[in-house]
Design a protein around this motif. Structure first.
Motif, PDB file in Angstrom:
ATOM      1  N   UNK A  85       0.833  -1.211   0.000  1.00 29.51           N
ATOM      2  CA  UNK A  85       0.000   0.000   0.000  1.00 29.51           C
ATOM      3  C   UNK A  85       0.862   1.253   0.000  1.00 29.51           C
ATOM      4  N   UNK A  86       1.904   1.279   0.817  1.00 32.45           N
ATOM      5  CA  UNK A  86       2.772   2.450   0.888  1.00 32.45           C
ATOM      6  C   UNK A  86       3.529   2.636  -0.419  1.00 32.45           C
ATOM      7  N   UNK A  87       4.032   1.548  -0.966  1.00 36.12           N
ATOM      8  CA  UNK A  87       4.750   1.645  -2.246  1.00 36.12           C
ATOM      9  C   UNK A  87       3.853   2.146  -3.368  1.00 36.12           C
ATOM     10  N   UNK A  88       2.551   1.853  -3.264  1.00 34.08           N
ATOM     11  CA  UNK A  88       1.610   2.248  -4.312  1.00 34.08           C
ATOM     12  C   UNK A  88       1.043   3.648  -4.091  1.00 34.08           C
ATOM     13  N   UNK A  89       1.472   4.321  -3.029  1.00 37.22           N
ATOM     14  CA  UNK A  89       1.063   5.708  -2.867  1.00 37.22           C
ATOM     15  C   UNK A  89       0.322   6.042  -1.591  1.00 37.22           C
ATOM     16  N   UNK A  90       0.036   5.063  -0.721  1.00 35.70           N
ATOM     17  CA  UNK A  90      -0.614   5.376   0.548  1.00 35.70           C
ATOM     18  C   UNK A  90       0.288   6.289   1.382  1.00 35.70           C
ATOM     19  N   UNK A  91      -0.310   7.199   2.114  1.00 38.12           N
ATOM     20  CA  UNK A  91       0.465   8.108   2.959  1.00 38.12           C
ATOM     21  C   UNK A  91       1.025   7.393   4.183  1.00 38.12           C
ATOM     22  N   UNK A  92       0.390   6.312   4.580  1.00 38.91           N
ATOM     23  CA  UNK A  92       0.840   5.508   5.706  1.00 38.91           C
ATOM     24  C   UNK A  92      -0.058   4.302   5.823  1.00 38.91           C
ATOM     25  N   UNK A  93       0.424   3.264   6.502  1.00 39.04           N
ATOM     26  CA  UNK A  93      -0.379   2.049   6.654  1.00 39.04           C
ATOM     27  C   UNK A  93       0.104   1.285   7.876  1.00 39.04           C
ATOM     28  N   UNK A  94      -0.805   0.496   8.434  1.00 38.03           N
ATOM     29  CA  UNK A  94      -0.470  -0.326   9.601  1.00 38.03           C
ATOM     30  C   UNK A  94      -1.499  -1.435   9.734  1.00 38.03           C
ATOM     31  N   UNK A  95      -1.102  -2.514  10.382  1.00 41.26           N
ATOM     32  CA  UNK A  95      -2.108  -3.490  10.772  1.00 41.26           C
ATOM     33  C   UNK A  95      -2.966  -2.869  11.857  1.00 41.26           C
TER      34      UNK A  95
END
Length: 386
Positions: A325-335
């Motif tokens: 998700x982050x590599x595809x452009x998300x500003x941040x991600x987490x479980x």
């Protein structure tokens, strides 16, 4: 929540029990924006109620019997109120029946109230870390508070749900999930102090900022009643005791060098996650207030790294979802959620949603994982009569 679920719940009750219910009540699942495994350490959490809900239809009886049924199981479970105790509860009925029992712990006279018929339906995914259990508990607690005229406030009902989950279900969870489900409001997160139980609504402002929270349900099921969750809680308690603290709430980032000297490596890393996660919650609240949701991505990333490396509650599917998700452009991600499976969340600009979803789908396929379920959630109101 769609009207279909309400209609289906009402129809299911009528078909099964042969009469109309007294009414319908519903409660949402939740996404925890940040603050994982801090709640039972008397720390801080920042969840929000989502637009996926559990609905319960309730009818009063003229005897002392409680019957409960659900669309997730074919069985109708029946028990007399006089026989109700955690020792006789197991499986999915432990959630609603545990609430019935727990209300007796908070002042309901179970020798004086009438019996009940309950029918439950839901569109909160099961085992995805979106707290389908708290949605059941909160909907049932609010419904019984109304039909039994108990007069309990929502913070007390959250404690009822937690008591049911801890004792009747056997999951050593904190109070975050029930609080989010009962106290949530549209476009706000619930900033909860799990020691004082004081809460404050914090504006998310996602739509105005043209942002969305994308849920990536990995399909890897988890259960808080299994050993991993309890082991993490026990490690936190050991760490707090060794540091002379009543809970990890009283341990700060400045205390971590001393903690590393006193504790074994595993216990130290468990402690470090909780202590730094508490600080990340406070930082996220400050960021939301001062700069808006667009600024919190790095905190989400740091939270996932801490859960993966220090608390060790992630799984390969969650790590892949977050990384992709982050590599595809998300500003941040987490479980999000208790871990050992479930879902991740990603903070995504509206214009990037499709790209992130496609990238995650493709990555799961390339790694031989089952297809994830990805969907946007919206911060929504808490439990209500419908």
């Amino acid at each position: 929540m769609s009207t279909d679920i309400r209609d289906d719940t009402r129809a299911g009750f009528t078909e099964l029990f042969g009469r109309e219910p007294e009414g319908l009540w519903s409660a949402p699942g939740r996404v925890n924006l940040i603050g994982e495994h801090t709640d039972y350490n008397e720390g801080f959490v920042l969840p929000f109620a989502i637009d996926r809900r559990t609905v319960v239809a309730v009818g009063l009886r003229d005897d002392r019997v409680v019957r409960v049924a659900s669309t997730i199981a074919d069985e109708v479970v029946e028990i007399d109120l006089a026989d109700l105790s955690p020792a006789v509860l197991n499986g999915w009925p432990a959630y609603p029946l545990g609430v019935v029992w727990a209300l007796g712990e908070f002042g309901a006279d179970l020798t004086a109230v009438p019996g009940l018929d309950l029918f439950i339906d839901s569109d909160v995914p099961l085992g995805a870390g979106l707290s389908s259990s708290a949605a059941i508990e909160s909907a049932v607690a609010l419904a019984l508070n109304d039909v039994w005229q108990l007069g309990l406030d929502r913070r007390t009902l959250a404690r009822v749900g937690q008591r049911a989950e801890n004792v009747a279900v056997g999951a050593p969870t904190g109070i975050m999930d029930q609080s989010a489900s009962l106290l949530g409001q549209v476009d706000h997160a619930v900033f909860l102090d799990c020691r004082s139980l004081e809460s404050e609504l914090v504006l998310l402002g996602l739509s105005e900022a043209e942002l969305a929270i994308l849920v990536i349900d990995t399909g890897v099921k988890h259960s808080h009643a299994t050993g991993g969750y309890g082991e993490r809680r026990a490690a936190c308690e050991r760490g707090a005791a060794a540091l002379g603290a009543s809970s990890l709430r009283d341990v700060t980032v400045d205390d971590l060098p001393r903690a590393q000297e006193l504790l074994d490596d595993v216990t130290f890393r468990r402690v470090r996650h909780v202590v730094t996660e508490n600080q990340r919650v406070l930082d996220t609240v400050e960021m939301l207030r001062s700069e808006g949701a667009v600024a919190v991505g790095d905190l989400l990333d740091a939270s996932h790294q801490s859960m993966r490396d220090d608390f060790e509650i992630s799984v390969p599917e969650l790590d892949l979802a977050v990384e992709t998700a982050v590599q595809a452009g998300a500003l941040g991600a987490r479980m999000t959620g208790g871990g050992f499976g479930g879902a991740a969340i990603a903070l995504v600009r509206l214009g990037d949603l499709s790209r992130v979803q496609v990238a995650v789908d493709n990555a799961f396929g390339e790694h031989g994982f089952g297809q994830p379920d990805t969907f946007v959630v919206v911060a929504s109101d808490g439990a209500a009569r419908n």
